[in-house]
Every structure is written in structure tokens, then in C-alpha cells.
Design a protein around this motif. Structure first.
Motif, mmCIF file in Angstrom:
data_model
loop_
_atom_site.group_PDB
_atom_site.id
_atom_site.type_symbol
_atom_site.label_atom_id
_atom_site.label_comp_id
_atom_site.label_asym_id
_atom_site.label_seq_id
_atom_site.Cartn_x
_atom_site.Cartn_y
_atom_site.Cartn_z
ATOM 1 N N THR A 1 10.486 -11.113 3.387
ATOM 2 C CA THR A 1 11.368 -11.847 4.305
ATOM 3 C C THR A 1 12.772 -11.240 4.275
ATOM 4 O O THR A 1 13.458 -11.173 5.290
ATOM 5 N N PHE A 2 13.160 -10.791 3.100
ATOM 6 C CA PHE A 2 14.477 -10.171 2.947
ATOM 7 C C PHE A 2 14.676 -9.024 3.935
ATOM 8 O O PHE A 2 15.742 -8.880 4.541
ATOM 9 N N GLN A 3 13.630 -8.205 4.110
ATOM 10 C CA GLN A 3 13.736 -7.060 5.024
ATOM 11 C C GLN A 3 13.949 -7.549 6.459
ATOM 12 O O GLN A 3 14.677 -6.942 7.230
ATOM 13 N N ILE A 4 13.280 -8.656 6.812
ATOM 14 C CA ILE A 4 13.424 -9.197 8.172
ATOM 15 C C ILE A 4 14.844 -9.697 8.383
ATOM 16 O O ILE A 4 15.491 -9.382 9.387
ATOM 17 N N ILE A 5 15.329 -10.470 7.431
ATOM 18 C CA ILE A 5 16.676 -11.038 7.564
ATOM 19 C C ILE A 5 17.714 -9.919 7.635
ATOM 20 O O ILE A 5 18.613 -9.941 8.477
ATOM 21 N N SER A 6 17.574 -8.919 6.784
ATOM 22 C CA SER A 6 18.589 -7.872 6.842
ATOM 23 C C SER A 6 18.391 -7.009 8.083
ATOM 24 O O SER A 6 19.359 -6.518 8.646
ATOM 25 N N GLY A 7 17.149 -6.890 8.572
ATOM 26 C CA GLY A 7 16.899 -6.190 9.830
ATOM 27 C C GLY A 7 17.574 -6.888 11.010
ATOM 28 O O GLY A 7 18.021 -6.244 11.955
ATOM 29 N N LEU B 1 0.829 -1.212 0.000
ATOM 30 C CA LEU B 1 0.000 0.000 0.000
ATOM 31 C C LEU B 1 0.861 1.259 0.000
ATOM 32 O O LEU B 1 0.348 2.371 0.088
ATOM 33 N N ASN B 2 2.171 1.054 -0.071
ATOM 34 C CA ASN B 2 3.080 2.196 -0.050
ATOM 35 C C ASN B 2 3.972 2.195 -1.285
ATOM 36 O O ASN B 2 4.189 1.162 -1.892
ATOM 37 N N ASP B 3 4.465 3.362 -1.596
ATOM 38 C CA ASP B 3 5.460 3.430 -2.657
ATOM 39 C C ASP B 3 6.828 3.403 -1.975
ATOM 40 O O ASP B 3 7.309 4.418 -1.485
ATOM 41 N N TRP B 4 7.423 2.214 -1.913
ATOM 42 C CA TRP B 4 8.618 2.069 -1.088
ATOM 43 C C TRP B 4 9.729 1.419 -1.897
ATOM 44 O O TRP B 4 9.498 0.507 -2.679
ATOM 45 N N ASN B 5 10.977 1.895 -1.698
ATOM 46 C CA ASN B 5 12.090 1.370 -2.482
ATOM 47 C C ASN B 5 12.950 0.374 -1.717
ATOM 48 O O ASN B 5 13.995 -0.042 -2.201
ATOM 49 N N GLY B 6 12.553 0.027 -0.497
ATOM 50 C CA GLY B 6 13.330 -0.945 0.257
ATOM 51 C C GLY B 6 14.287 -0.328 1.244
ATOM 52 O O GLY B 6 14.890 -1.018 2.045
ATOM 53 N N LEU C 1 10.409 -10.664 -8.427
ATOM 54 C CA LEU C 1 11.692 -10.561 -7.739
ATOM 55 C C LEU C 1 12.582 -9.512 -8.398
ATOM 56 O O LEU C 1 13.305 -8.788 -7.710
ATOM 57 N N GLN C 2 12.496 -9.406 -9.719
ATOM 58 C CA GLN C 2 13.285 -8.358 -10.374
ATOM 59 C C GLN C 2 12.779 -6.976 -9.971
ATOM 60 O O GLN C 2 13.556 -6.069 -9.714
ATOM 61 N N THR C 3 11.455 -6.843 -9.904
ATOM 62 C CA THR C 3 10.881 -5.565 -9.483
ATOM 63 C C THR C 3 11.372 -5.208 -8.080
ATOM 64 O O THR C 3 11.704 -4.056 -7.806
ATOM 65 N N ALA C 4 11.447 -6.204 -7.217
ATOM 66 C CA ALA C 4 11.857 -5.925 -5.841
ATOM 67 C C ALA C 4 13.355 -5.679 -5.730
ATOM 68 O O ALA C 4 13.782 -4.688 -5.137
ATOM 69 N N PHE C 5 14.157 -6.592 -6.299
ATOM 70 C CA PHE C 5 15.585 -6.548 -5.998
ATOM 71 C C PHE C 5 16.437 -5.871 -7.060
ATOM 72 O O PHE C 5 17.508 -5.374 -6.753
ATOM 73 N N TYR D 1 17.538 -20.553 -4.792
ATOM 74 C CA TYR D 1 17.270 -19.125 -4.681
ATOM 75 C C TYR D 1 17.701 -18.521 -3.352
ATOM 76 O O TYR D 1 18.244 -17.410 -3.326
ATOM 77 N N LEU D 2 17.483 -19.218 -2.260
ATOM 78 C CA LEU D 2 17.837 -18.636 -0.964
ATOM 79 C C LEU D 2 19.329 -18.338 -0.858
ATOM 80 O O LEU D 2 19.706 -17.222 -0.503
ATOM 81 N N PRO D 3 20.210 -19.311 -1.184
ATOM 82 C CA PRO D 3 21.642 -18.953 -1.169
ATOM 83 C C PRO D 3 21.996 -17.867 -2.188
ATOM 84 O O PRO D 3 22.832 -17.013 -1.910
ATOM 85 N N PHE D 4 21.324 -17.891 -3.325
ATOM 86 C CA PHE D 4 21.590 -16.881 -4.352
ATOM 87 C C PHE D 4 21.247 -15.489 -3.835
ATOM 88 O O PHE D 4 21.954 -14.519 -4.087
ATOM 89 N N LEU D 5 20.168 -15.395 -3.072
ATOM 90 C CA LEU D 5 19.720 -14.088 -2.595
ATOM 91 C C LEU D 5 20.427 -13.662 -1.306
ATOM 92 O O LEU D 5 20.800 -12.510 -1.160
#
Lengths: 342, 272
Positions: free
Chosen positions: B125-131, A90-95, A300-304, B210-214
Motif C-alpha cells: 500500500t505504501f507504494q500506492i500512496i507514494s505513487g 517474485l522479484n528481488d526489489w528494493n522499493g 515491516l522492518q525488512t520492507a522499510f 501505525y498508519l500515522p507513524f508510517l
């Protein structure tokens, strides 16, 4: 035993179940053959019988100590991310930085109106059709190998084996197979097919090649699940059918198919959910080039890569909702006759 | 007569399937034994001249970081499996043997979690792990492998139901507390289920890409080590083939020795 189990339970230790069972001490005598409920309350009564002061509170907390790690990880790594994802979407967020640019449903509107995003759903159709072929092939081989066959262990082993292989290895094996003038072209040449297409380079063919790779990789799983289900059908049914002069087809149609209905239903959800969330094979083999990007690759590309975590979260939520709806429909069509864990 | 024909068609189709499965793997095996020059002058279906030419395997293992990958994979595998087994058996023990408030909720939470395709939730999940400060560590992978395993818990619960409660009760009469019962009675009896989980989960971790790749960009696991061959060795197919075979060989060995367990485990894991 009855001495210590009668009487009210002031602490309410074993919860509501205890209240139901305790006024009837006779029940506990045959409790071991009763339902789990009475079994459990019996346990807690036994626990109480040891009667150390203070052990009551401890025994109340014991089950929580045992599930704590599992539930903790489940919440931390599944539910918390899911809830966060809903919020990010719901947000415009870049991570990076705070999530404070609330945009409401804009990301969802983008998912459904941006043709670049929405069109990747079409790619799922290749895998969806592939999954049906895969189930058909698996059902055929599971059926014939459930009847007496020479070398049947060898055939089972070979058919199932690809499922165990590393995804990257499978990707490389098929990259090699599909090379121009590679294995596949050579084999087709024997059959007089002189001008084969570029299996991965031609955008109109690439998705077929990838879906075929996916069928090769996953058919073994369907095969083994179907085989297991067929073998759990009591064999006297076949014998009776044989005596009545039923053909193999009739045995398949009227004994095997109804007998494995449930696992076919389950495979169907796995097929739908799987074809929507295809990722490894196209990512490893083509990196999503030539129109082979699937919804997950795009997400995943959009995210990372593009750092649009808000939009990617909306895409992930859309996928999640579709999977949930499909599962719900499957449950309606193939109701689960087995009593579940709860 | 028609049984004869259908039997003939049956074997033809089976042999056809065997070719479809084994041909792609065989040609990679052939390529892995060929020298650079031999590879460029022979067709993919030609057998290698020398079946003892292990140069490609050595080059792939050393230059391609495959050895480090194998060691790292083993570390992650062992710790994650131990964690999964303890966490899973304890949870199964609680869910099956106790009536406690929230028990139903716990079961439902596990059920629903199976429906979430984990590859998509990595966005969050990525945000949690890096957090947690775990990004780019093996700990991130270990935590994820331990935390995302719901199938293991199902297998344990399923198996636990077949262990008679009278055993618990007998131990309790002897004065054992809950922890002792779990450790001395339940855990040893769960051995078959634990073996099943080790096999299924072990294969899954070994194959995870994928998990090790990421999460572990700076170190190799077996999958990511192989994936890196796409870059610098991309054109040297005899090396890529050797690396691919190196990754496949352990799977073949495990499969040959543990076939029966793997079948059983998958059937009980997927259906229940």
C-alpha cells in the motif's frame, strides 16, 4: 400497476431477475413481503413507470454510481496492493525503480529456510496461548455478569475499558508497570517475592510480559462479545432450567455454551489471526528487542528499514495464506448457520 | 449455602479483575501529578502530595507537541468519518436496494477484504500512496481510513435491511429520484447506524498508531506525538505519565457518556 409491468422488457433493464418476475403481475401485489429479488425488480419497475425517455439507461447505471466510491477505494487500497505484493514477492526489489529482477520463488524459499525469519513464528505461540487464556477469562466474567450481580454495570465498564485505550498509551502504562523496582515488583514484594526477573530486559521473560499486556488490552473485547451473545439467549431457557433444578454449571454447559458457539468460533479465528499479526505492543514497548520481534515487526522492518520489499512481500503473502487457511478451517468446524449478506 | 459461597467467590474474582485493570492505570495517574524530585523519592504506589500539580501536563502538552497532535487528529478524524459515512451508506443503499449485475461480486469483494491483515499489506500500500504523491500528507491518512473500512459498510447494510422498502416506494410514487430517496429518506433513517459507526470508527482512528507513524512522519497525530516521548523524555517518567494520561482522558469521557452505544456497536460490528 399491472398495465405498465406486463410485456417484454426490450432493454433488459433490471437484469435476469426481472425476466423471472415480470410475467406474473399477481406476484407484485404481495411483493413487499416476498424475497428481496422480487422487491428489487418491483423497484426498477416503479422507476420505469416514471417513463421519462432516457431515464432507462440512467437507472441502469444508478446502482454503480452509488457503489463506485466504495469499490474504487477497496480496489485501490486493498486489491491492487495485494496483487502488487504478489508480484513484488517474485522479484528481488528494493522499493525504488522498476520491478524487473524476477527471481521466482527465491524469496519464499528464503522465508522458510532462513532461521532468523522463520523463528519469529515461535513468538506467535506466546500470544496464541495468551489468546486462549484471554478467551477463558472473558468467558468466565461474561457468564457471571450475565446473571444478576450487584454493580454489574460498573464491573462491565471496567472490564471492557482497556480495549478502548490507545495502543501507545497501553504500551507506556505497562513499560511503567514492568520497570525494575516499579509497580509490579513492589506489589510482588508485598507477597514476599523478593527477587523478581527483569520483566522486559530478560529475553526468557519478555515475551510472557508482552503477551500478558496483550491479554490485558484485548480481553475486554472478547468479554463484551460473549456477553452480548449470552444475553441474546432467550431468558425463559434459564427459568425452565432453574425449575428443573439445573446447577449454574449445568446451565453454562448446556444452555450458554451451545448458545454462543458461533461467537466463540469467530473469536477463535480472531485469536489465531491476531496472534500471527501481533504488532503494536511489542513494537511500542521493546521495538522487537530481546527476541520479542513478531512476524509483522520483522516484515515491516525488512520492507522499510532494510529495503528488501520483495522479501517482505513474500513474508506478508505467507502470513496472508496462513490467515486464509485458518479462517477456512474455522468455517468448516463452525459452519455459519446465518444467511449472509449475499 | 453453596450459592452463598459461589456468590462470595464471584465478587472476589470481580474485585480482583477490577484491581488488575485499574492498578496499572492508577499508578500512571499518580506519577503524572508528582514533581521530578517527588517522583524519584517516592514509590510508584505512593499518592502524590499535590493533586493540583498540573505542571507535567502543561509541559507535556506544549513541549511534546500534544496540542498539534490533537488538532491534526481532529482534522483527520472529522474528514475521514464524513467520507466513511457517505461512501458507506451509498454503497449499502446500492447493495441492499438494487438488483444489479455484479452485486454479488461486490459483496464477496468486501467479505474477502476483511481477511487481509492490513498491517502487512502496508508493504505494498505504501507504494500506492507514494505513487499518488500523498506520502507525508494528512490526505494519505484520510484516504486510508476511508478506504479500509469494511465494518462500517456491514453495519449500514445490516441496518438498511430493517428499513421498510415501502418507504422508498412511497417516495418514488411522489416522484423522487434515487438520489433524493437516498438523501431525504434513507440517510436520515440511518442515523442510529451512523452514530454507531462514528463511535467505533472514531475510537479506531483516535487510537491508530501505525498508519500515522508510517505515512505522516513530519507531523504529529495524538498517537505519534505520544510515541515520540520514548526518545527525549524517555527517562522523565512523570512527563511520560502525564502525556499518557492526556491521551487517555478523552477516551474515558467518551466511554462514560456513550457506553451503551459502544457496546452495541461493537457487538453488531464484530458479529455481522
Amino acid at each position: 400497476m399491472s398495465v405498465s409491468t406486463t410485456g417484454p422488457d426490450p432493454m433488459g433493464i433490471s437484469g435476469p431477475l426481472h425476466g423471472v418476475n415480470s410475467p406474473d403481475p399477481a406476484r407484485s401485489g404481495k411483493g413487499s413481503r416476498n424475497s428481496r429479488n422480487s422487491r428489487n425488480s418491483r423497484n426498477s419497475r416503479n422507476g420505469r413507470r416514471r417513463g421519462r425517455p432516457g431515464s432507462k439507461r440512467a437507472s441502469k447505471l444508478t446502482p454503480y454510481a452509488f457503489v463506485a466510491a466504495a469499490v474504487g477505494l477497496l480496489v485501490l487500497l486493498t486489491y491492487l496492493p495485494a496483487a502488487n505484493m504478489l508480484w513484488y514477492s517474485l522479484n528481488d526489489w528494493n522499493g525504488f525503480g522498476p520491478v524487473d529482477d524476477f527471481v521466482g520463488f527465491d524469496n519464499y524459499i528464503e522465508v522458510f529456510t532462513n532461521p532468523e525469519i522463520f523463528s519469529v513464528f515461535v513468538v506467535s505461540l506466546y500470544y496464541f496461548v495468551g489468546a486462549f487464556l484471554q478467551m477463558g477469562v472473558a468467558l468466565y466474567f461474561a457468564t457471571i455478569l450475565s446473571f444478576t450481580t450487584r454493580f454489574s454495570n460498573f464491573f462491565r465498564g471496567v472490564l471492557f475499558f482497556p480495549y478502548l485505550l490507545n495502543g501507545v498509551a497501553v504500551g507506556f502504562v505497562f513499560l511503567y508497570l514492568f520497570q525494575p523496582d516499579g509497580t509490579l515488583d513492589t506489589v510482588l514484594g508485598w507477597f514476599g517475592l523478593a527477587d523478581p526477573p527483569q520483566w522486559l530486559g530478560d529475553a526468557s521473560v519478555a515475551n510472557y510480559s508482552l503477551a500478558a499486556t496483550s491479554v490485558w488490552r484485548f480481553a475486554g473485547l472478547n468479554f463484551i462479545l460473549f456477553l452480548g451473545a449470552i444475553q441474546s439467549i432467550p431468558s425463559d431457557l434459564y427459568e425452565a432450567a432453574e425449575i428443573d433444578g439445573a446447577s449454574r454449571w449445568q446451565q453454562f454447559r448446556f444452555i450458554i455454551l451451545p448458545g454462543i458457539q458461533r461467537i466463540v468460533g469467530l473469536s477463535f479465528i480472531l485469536a489465531v489471526a491476531g496472534s500471527l499479526s501481533v504488532f503494536e505492543i511489542p513494537f511500542i514497548m521493546t521495538s522487537g528487542a530481546n527476541g520479542t520481534a513478531t512476524f509483522v515487526i520483522q516484515t515491516l522492518q525488512t520492507a522499510f528499514s532494510f529495503r528488501q520489499v520483495g522479501l517482505a512481500s513474500a513474508m506478508a503473502i505467507v502470513l496472508l495464506v496462513i490467515v486464509l487457511v485458518v479462517t477456512w478451517v474455522q468455517r468448516k468446524v463452525f459452519p455459519d448457520e446465518k444467511v449472509d449478506l449475499s | 449455602m453453596s450459592r452463598g459461597v459461589s456468590s462470595f467467590l464471584k465478587y472476589v474474582s470481580l474485585i480482583g479483575a477490577v484491581i488488575v485493570v485499574l492498578l496499572p492505570l492508577s499508578v500512571v495517574l499518580f506519577a503524572s501529578f508528582k514533581t521530578r524530585e517527588e517522583y524519584s523519592t517516592t514509590g510508584p504506589l505512593d499518592l502524590p502530595q499535590n493533586w493540583f500539580n498540573f505542571d507535567n501536563f502543561v509541559t507535556a502538552a506544549v513541549q511534546g507537541d500534544m496540542l498539534t497532535g490533537l488538532i491534526n487528529t481532529s482534522i483527520v478524524l472529522v474528514i475521514s468519518l464524513a467520507g466513511t459515512i457517505f461512501i458507506g451508506t451509498m454503497a449499502a443503499y446500492a447493495v441492499d436496494r438494487f438488483a444489479f449485475r455484479g452485486r454479488r461480486l461486490v459483496v464477496v469483494l468486501f467479505l474477502i477484504a476483511t481477511l487481509i491483515p492490513s498491517v502487512t499489506s502496508q508493504v505494498a500500500t505504501f507504494q500506492i500512496i507514494s505513487g499518488l504523491g500523498l506520502y507525508n500528507t494528512k490526505a494519505a491518512l484520510i484516504l486510508l481510513f476511508m478506504g479500509t473500512d469494511i465494518i462500517a459498510i456491514y453495519i449500514f447494510i445490516q441496518f438498511m435491511q430493517s428499513i421498510p422498502v415501502s418507504l422508498d416506494e412511497a417516495a418514488m410514487l411522489d416522484g423522487a429520484n434515487r438520489w433524493t430517496i437516498y438523501w431525504r429518506v434513507i440517510l436520515p433513517l440511518l442515523k442510529p447506524a451512523i452514530a454507531t459507526v462514528i463511535i467505533i470508527k472514531g475510537i479506531a482512528i483516535y487510537n491508530e498508531f501505525y498508519l500515522p507513524f508510517l505515512y505522516l512522519q513530519s507531523e504529529s497525530l495524538i498517537s505519534t506525538a505520544l510515541f515520540r516521548f520514548k526518545g527525549p523524555f524517555g527517562a522523565q517518567w512523570e512527563l511520560v505519565a502525564a502525556a499518557t494520561i492526556l491521551v487517555i482522558v478523552p477516551t474515558v469521557i467518551v466511554f462514560v457518556f456513550l457506553q451503551r452505544w459502544i457496546y452495541k456497536g461493537l457487538v453488531s460490528g464484530a458479529v455481522k
